[in-house]
Design a protein around this motif. Structure first.
Motif, mmCIF file in Angstrom:
data_model
loop_
_atom_site.group_PDB
_atom_site.id
_atom_site.type_symbol
_atom_site.label_atom_id
_atom_site.label_comp_id
_atom_site.label_asym_id
_atom_site.label_seq_id
_atom_site.Cartn_x
_atom_site.Cartn_y
_atom_site.Cartn_z
ATOM 1 N N GLN A 165 0.842 -1.208 0.000
ATOM 2 C CA GLN A 165 0.000 0.000 0.000
ATOM 3 C C GLN A 165 0.867 1.243 0.000
ATOM 4 O OE1 GLN A 165 -2.902 0.168 3.104
ATOM 5 N NE2 GLN A 165 -3.519 -1.945 2.765
ATOM 6 N N GLU A 166 1.958 1.160 0.763
ATOM 7 C CA GLU A 166 2.869 2.298 0.833
ATOM 8 C C GLU A 166 3.552 2.514 -0.515
ATOM 9 O OE1 GLU A 166 6.948 3.332 3.160
ATOM 10 O OE2 GLU A 166 5.484 2.086 4.190
ATOM 11 N N LEU A 167 3.961 1.405 -1.145
ATOM 12 C CA LEU A 167 4.591 1.517 -2.461
ATOM 13 C C LEU A 167 3.598 2.102 -3.469
ATOM 14 C CD1 LEU A 167 6.523 -1.881 -2.709
ATOM 15 C CD2 LEU A 167 7.374 0.342 -1.970
ATOM 16 N N ALA A 168 2.346 1.616 -3.385
ATOM 17 C CA ALA A 168 1.327 2.113 -4.313
ATOM 18 C C ALA A 168 1.146 3.616 -4.133
ATOM 19 C CB ALA A 168 0.008 1.380 -4.079
ATOM 20 N N ALA A 169 1.094 4.072 -2.880
ATOM 21 C CA ALA A 169 0.894 5.496 -2.611
ATOM 22 C C ALA A 169 2.076 6.309 -3.144
ATOM 23 C CB ALA A 169 0.715 5.732 -1.121
ATOM 24 N N ARG A 170 3.282 5.787 -2.938
ATOM 25 C CA ARG A 170 4.460 6.504 -3.434
ATOM 26 C C ARG A 170 4.449 6.557 -4.953
ATOM 27 N NH1 ARG A 170 9.229 3.615 -0.727
ATOM 28 N NH2 ARG A 170 10.303 4.363 -2.575
ATOM 29 N N ASN A 171 4.047 5.443 -5.555
ATOM 30 C CA ASN A 171 3.956 5.374 -7.013
ATOM 31 C C ASN A 171 2.980 6.419 -7.555
ATOM 32 O OD1 ASN A 171 2.543 3.399 -9.510
ATOM 33 N ND2 ASN A 171 4.710 3.892 -9.521
ATOM 34 N N LEU A 172 1.965 6.749 -6.738
ATOM 35 C CA LEU A 172 0.960 7.728 -7.160
ATOM 36 C C LEU A 172 1.316 9.150 -6.733
ATOM 37 C CD1 LEU A 172 -2.144 5.551 -6.298
ATOM 38 C CD2 LEU A 172 -1.424 6.215 -8.585
ATOM 39 N N GLY A 173 2.509 9.317 -6.176
ATOM 40 C CA GLY A 173 2.985 10.663 -5.915
ATOM 41 C C GLY A 173 2.961 11.125 -4.468
ATOM 42 N N ALA A 174 2.683 10.229 -3.525
ATOM 43 C CA ALA A 174 2.646 10.627 -2.123
ATOM 44 C C ALA A 174 4.066 10.687 -1.555
ATOM 45 C CB ALA A 174 1.809 9.643 -1.321
ATOM 46 N N GLN B 91 0.256 -7.244 -7.022
ATOM 47 C CA GLN B 91 -0.322 -8.512 -6.603
ATOM 48 C C GLN B 91 -1.182 -8.219 -5.382
ATOM 49 O OE1 GLN B 91 2.696 -11.242 -5.391
ATOM 50 N NE2 GLN B 91 1.347 -13.008 -5.525
ATOM 51 N N SER B 92 -2.391 -8.768 -5.348
ATOM 52 C CA SER B 92 -3.359 -8.477 -4.287
ATOM 53 C C SER B 92 -3.743 -6.992 -4.242
ATOM 54 C CB SER B 92 -2.897 -8.953 -2.918
ATOM 55 O OG SER B 92 -1.882 -8.119 -2.409
ATOM 56 N N TYR B 93 -3.364 -6.267 -5.280
ATOM 57 C CA TYR B 93 -3.853 -4.907 -5.599
ATOM 58 C C TYR B 93 -3.419 -3.792 -4.678
ATOM 59 C CZ TYR B 93 -6.753 -8.449 -7.563
ATOM 60 O OH TYR B 93 -7.156 -9.599 -8.133
ATOM 61 N N ALA B 94 -3.180 -4.070 -3.371
ATOM 62 C CA ALA B 94 -2.764 -3.001 -2.469
ATOM 63 C C ALA B 94 -3.690 -1.792 -2.538
ATOM 64 C CB ALA B 94 -1.316 -2.589 -2.749
ATOM 65 N N LEU B 95 -4.987 -2.043 -2.619
ATOM 66 C CA LEU B 95 -5.938 -0.929 -2.527
ATOM 67 C C LEU B 95 -5.896 -0.383 -1.105
ATOM 68 C CD1 LEU B 95 -8.970 -2.428 -4.471
ATOM 69 C CD2 LEU B 95 -7.266 -0.810 -5.293
ATOM 70 N N PHE B 96 -6.311 0.876 -0.947
ATOM 71 C CA PHE B 96 -6.334 1.469 0.388
ATOM 72 C C PHE B 96 -7.666 1.111 1.038
ATOM 73 C CE2 PHE B 96 -3.935 4.722 -2.261
ATOM 74 C CZ PHE B 96 -2.712 4.105 -2.023
ATOM 75 N N PRO B 97 -7.661 0.225 2.034
ATOM 76 C CA PRO B 97 -8.919 -0.326 2.538
ATOM 77 C C PRO B 97 -9.788 0.699 3.259
ATOM 78 C CG PRO B 97 -7.065 -1.080 3.856
ATOM 79 C CD PRO B 97 -6.490 -0.335 2.701
ATOM 80 N N HIS B 98 -9.178 1.805 3.729
ATOM 81 C CA HIS B 98 -9.958 2.790 4.481
ATOM 82 C C HIS B 98 -10.539 3.857 3.571
ATOM 83 C CE1 HIS B 98 -5.970 4.349 3.887
ATOM 84 N NE2 HIS B 98 -6.345 5.542 4.269
ATOM 85 N N LEU B 99 -10.280 3.759 2.277
ATOM 86 C CA LEU B 99 -10.809 4.744 1.347
ATOM 87 C C LEU B 99 -11.827 4.082 0.416
ATOM 88 C CD1 LEU B 99 -7.545 6.637 0.296
ATOM 89 C CD2 LEU B 99 -9.185 7.266 2.068
ATOM 90 N N THR B 100 -12.793 4.882 -0.016
ATOM 91 C CA THR B 100 -13.802 4.363 -0.945
ATOM 92 C C THR B 100 -13.160 4.122 -2.311
ATOM 93 O OG1 THR B 100 -14.357 6.591 -1.633
ATOM 94 C CG2 THR B 100 -15.659 5.656 0.171
ATOM 95 N N VAL B 101 -13.912 3.448 -3.157
ATOM 96 C CA VAL B 101 -13.456 3.228 -4.530
ATOM 97 C C VAL B 101 -13.106 4.568 -5.174
ATOM 98 C CG1 VAL B 101 -14.244 2.529 -6.818
ATOM 99 C CG2 VAL B 101 -14.712 1.068 -4.839
ATOM 100 N N PHE B 102 -13.983 5.544 -4.978
ATOM 101 C CA PHE B 102 -13.746 6.867 -5.555
ATOM 102 C C PHE B 102 -12.405 7.438 -5.095
ATOM 103 C CE2 PHE B 102 -13.856 11.437 -5.757
ATOM 104 C CZ PHE B 102 -14.511 11.717 -6.949
ATOM 105 N N GLU B 103 -12.182 7.423 -3.770
ATOM 106 C CA GLU B 103 -10.959 8.033 -3.244
ATOM 107 C C GLU B 103 -9.719 7.217 -3.598
ATOM 108 O OE1 GLU B 103 -10.316 10.953 -2.148
ATOM 109 O OE2 GLU B 103 -12.402 11.588 -2.225
ATOM 110 N N ASN B 104 -9.867 5.904 -3.722
ATOM 111 C CA ASN B 104 -8.744 5.090 -4.184
ATOM 112 C C ASN B 104 -8.306 5.536 -5.575
ATOM 113 O OD1 ASN B 104 -7.538 2.505 -2.824
ATOM 114 N ND2 ASN B 104 -9.637 2.668 -2.051
ATOM 115 N N VAL B 105 -9.284 5.655 -6.455
ATOM 116 C CA VAL B 105 -8.961 6.021 -7.836
ATOM 117 C C VAL B 105 -8.458 7.460 -7.892
ATOM 118 C CG1 VAL B 105 -9.905 6.283 -10.159
ATOM 119 C CG2 VAL B 105 -10.606 4.347 -8.750
ATOM 120 N N ALA B 106 -9.019 8.320 -7.018
ATOM 121 C CA ALA B 106 -8.665 9.741 -7.043
ATOM 122 C C ALA B 106 -7.301 10.024 -6.407
ATOM 123 C CB ALA B 106 -9.739 10.553 -6.313
ATOM 124 N N PHE B 107 -6.719 9.034 -5.729
ATOM 125 C CA PHE B 107 -5.537 9.290 -4.900
ATOM 126 C C PHE B 107 -4.417 10.033 -5.644
ATOM 127 C CE2 PHE B 107 -1.715 8.378 -2.467
ATOM 128 C CZ PHE B 107 -2.145 8.578 -1.169
#
Lengths: 266, 362
Positions: A165-174, B91-107
């Protein structure tokens, strides 16, 4: 979430659960009853109940002062333990660093060392350094005392997080800071809250360490209570105990109401 | 990398002798590779082969010990992850579980401080693209595996990256869904023409999606070529085994009375010209099974006991054991000779010109 007992729960399990519950709650009930006695000595109320021993607390300024000290001390100790424990827990849960086992072992040691040993060591260190300001002395000791609880809770909470999750966030610019605020913190909030409650209760309750570090000018509620009960045997001790339980209970209720314990822990 | 003589300018992504060590062990060992614009390339190999480490270096999560990474001719080795324009689906997507679909995509847009109206517009466009409209307010745990994967894809695509990195995005799904989402990747690639790198250990996944496949083993690039070239001309015994070849044999040339033979596992095949000592792959679908004692001209054959018959539906797979060697063959169900039972002595033969010479392997 527990669903009601189902038909196949064995009788012995129900009986055992009842016994354990009685063992935990029973003494509390006794103390609560004793606190309501109208008599001058420790006894169960017979014909009538009275709140005179609760009123008696208010006539003991040294207990009121100590309560205030304990509250302030526990709040600051909690803040200190969380401020120091969170970075340590993050480093420990998320990466390898040299001397990790040693550092964690040291930070956790107040959990295994007898309080009397810690207290004597702390005392001799303080006197060697000439540190004599009582409130800050005891605050430092309480922070050390409560860090293990914070550390343990937060490490458990953090290791449940997927590092990707941290890597994903960094990848997205965090930035690292944004990763912490937006990704990590919201997810460990329940753990953080639990850690703070642990720290608060451990500090608020402590006698073993505090008894060596308090003195004429500054004392805490458990220490005052302990010495009062050593020399007096009137029911006001029971009343104070019940008051302390009520305060803790209110604290948990407030947390539940404003932070939604249930919702966060889900 | 055998035949590809592309200039660095022509390559969209170029890896130059990339190396990464963990505790003295080279996870990636001097890998050079060039990916053309719009190409779909798979990094295929057994786990521990270095493919995820390689992907993480391209994404900017892992700093290489040596070598360079060029995207569109520019070295990005020292760039932070988000500046590289290489979006990752984990792998396993690493979505942010505390954020909605909208906020995940908007991140990603939020990190760029894009205004609210623009965020709404782009997110709904992205969700429409992955066919998830109406699920904006859901949380990741309320979605199916396939939906989660599409959220991860939308989250990655919203910043309009120039390179899409997929790290085993299908390995947590059941086989039917895998097939569907695999086709989905290829479809999206056909639409966007975005240069894509897929890490996988699944041969079928790599072969069906990719223009070219890079086979990684032990931190090294074993072969980089089209799926067909890899299957029909494996560059090493490792590649041959990994893509499913099971008959890898030693061939030794011999000569008797001016006639040339190739000795293979104790049998001799007559050759027109002198043979070379090498290892050979005998493709399974080239092995015929007969009860005749003679071997046709141009074939090699060996007698042995029919050990095992496996019925695979469209195919029948059989094993013939002769001395220390076991040969595995496959034939179409309707071509299987009736009446052959395990235990009988048969003859397996295969056309010599179908044997694949394994270079390097001796």
């Amino acid at each position: 979430m527990m669903r009601g007992t189902n038909a196949s729960t064995p009788v012995w399990l129900i009986a055992w659960t009842g016994l354990v519950t009685l063992f935990i709650v029973g003494p509390l009930v006794c103390v609560a009853l004793v606190s309501l006695t109208p008599l001058d000595y420790i006894s169960f109320p017979q014909h009538s109940v009275s709140l005179r021993w609760y009123k008696a607390i208010l006539d003991k300024p040294e207990l009121l002062g100590a309560s205030f000290n304990s509250l302030v001390l526990a709040l600051f100790a909690t803040a200190g333990a969380v401020a120091l424990g969170l970075p340590a827990a993050m480093a420990t849960a998320r990466q390898a660093y040299p001397g990790k086992q040693l550092i964690i072992g040291t930070l956790m040691s107040p959990l295994f060392l007898p309080h009397i040993l810690s207290a004597l060591a702390i005392l001799s260190a303080y006197s060697a350094w000439g540190w004599s300001h009582q409130p800050s002395r005891i605050l430092a000791a309480h922070i050390a005392l409560t860090i293990p609880y914070v550390l343990r809770t937060l490490i458990a909470s953090l290791s449940g997080l997927d590092v990707r999750q941290e890597l994903a966030a960094r990848n997205l610019g965090a930035s690292h800071w944004q990763v912490f605020w937006r990704i990590i913190l919201p997810q460990i909030r329940p753990g953080l809250l639990a850690a703070a409650i642990f720290a608060f209760i451990v500090s608020f309750d402590d006698v073993g360490l505090s008894i060596f570090l308090t003195g004429a000018g500054y004392s805490t509620l458990p220490v005052q209570l302990f010495s009062y009960a050593s020399y007096n045997s009137d029911p006001s001790v029971a009343a104070i105990s019940v008051a302390m339980v009520i305060i803790s209970f209110i604290a948990v209720l407030l947390v539940e109401r404003y932070f939604g314990l249930e919702k966060l822990i889900r | 990398m055998p035949s590809d003589n592309q200039s660095p300018e022509g390559a969209f992504l170029a890896l130059r002798s990339l190396t990464k060590r963990f505790d003295g062990h080279a996870a990636v060992n001097g890998i050079s590779l060039e990916v053309k614009p719009h190409e779909f390339v798979s990094l295929l190999g057994p786990s521990g082969g270095g493919k995820t480490t390689l992907l993480h270096m391209i994404a900017g999560f892992t700093e290489p010990d040596a070598g360079d990474i060029l995207i569109q001719g520019e070295s990005v080795r020292r760039w932070p992850s988000h500046r590289r324009g290489a979006a990752m689906v984990f792998q396993s997507y690493a979505l942010f579980p505390h954020l909605t679909v909208f906020e995940n995509v908007a991140f990603g847009l939020r990190m760029r401080k894009v205004g609210n109206g623009e965020v709404r517009r782009q997110v709904s466009e992205a969700l429409e693209y992955v066919r998830l409209q109406g699920l904006e307010k859901r949380y990741p745990r309320q979605l199916s595996g396939g939906q989660q994967q599409r959220v991860a894809l939308a989250r990655a695509l919203i910043l309009k990256p120039r390179l899409l990195l997929l790290d085993e995005p299908l390995s947590n799904l059941d086989p039917n869904l895998r097939r569907e989402l695999r086709d989905n990747f290829r479809e999206i690639h056909n639409q966007t023409r975005m240069t894509t790198l897929l890490v996988t250990h699944d041969i079928e996944e790599a072969f069906t999606t990719s223009d070219r496949v890079a086979i990684l083993g032990n931190g090294r690039l074993e072969q980089f070529d089209t799926p067909q070239a890899i299957y029909t001309r494996p560059a090493s015994a490792f590649v041959a085994r990994f893509v499913g070849h099971r008959n890898i044999v030693r061939g030794t040339p011999a000569q008797k009375e001016a006639r040339h033979f190739l000795e293979i596992e104790g049998t001799e095949a007559l050759l027109e010209t002198p043979g070379t000592a090498s290892s050979y792959v005998i493709p399974m679908n080239q092995v015929r099974i007969t009860t005749d004692a003679t071997t046709p001209r141009g074939y090699a054959g060996m007698s042995g006991v029919l050990e095992k018959i496996e019925y695979l539906g469209a195919l029948v797979r059989f094993q013939v054991k002769s001395g220390g060697a076991t040969l595995v063959g496959e034939c179409l169900d309707h071509q299987w000779p009736v009446g052959l039972q395990p235990g009988i002595t048969t003859r397996a033969c295969w056309p010599l010109h179908r044997m694949i010479d394994l270079p390097g392997a001796v």
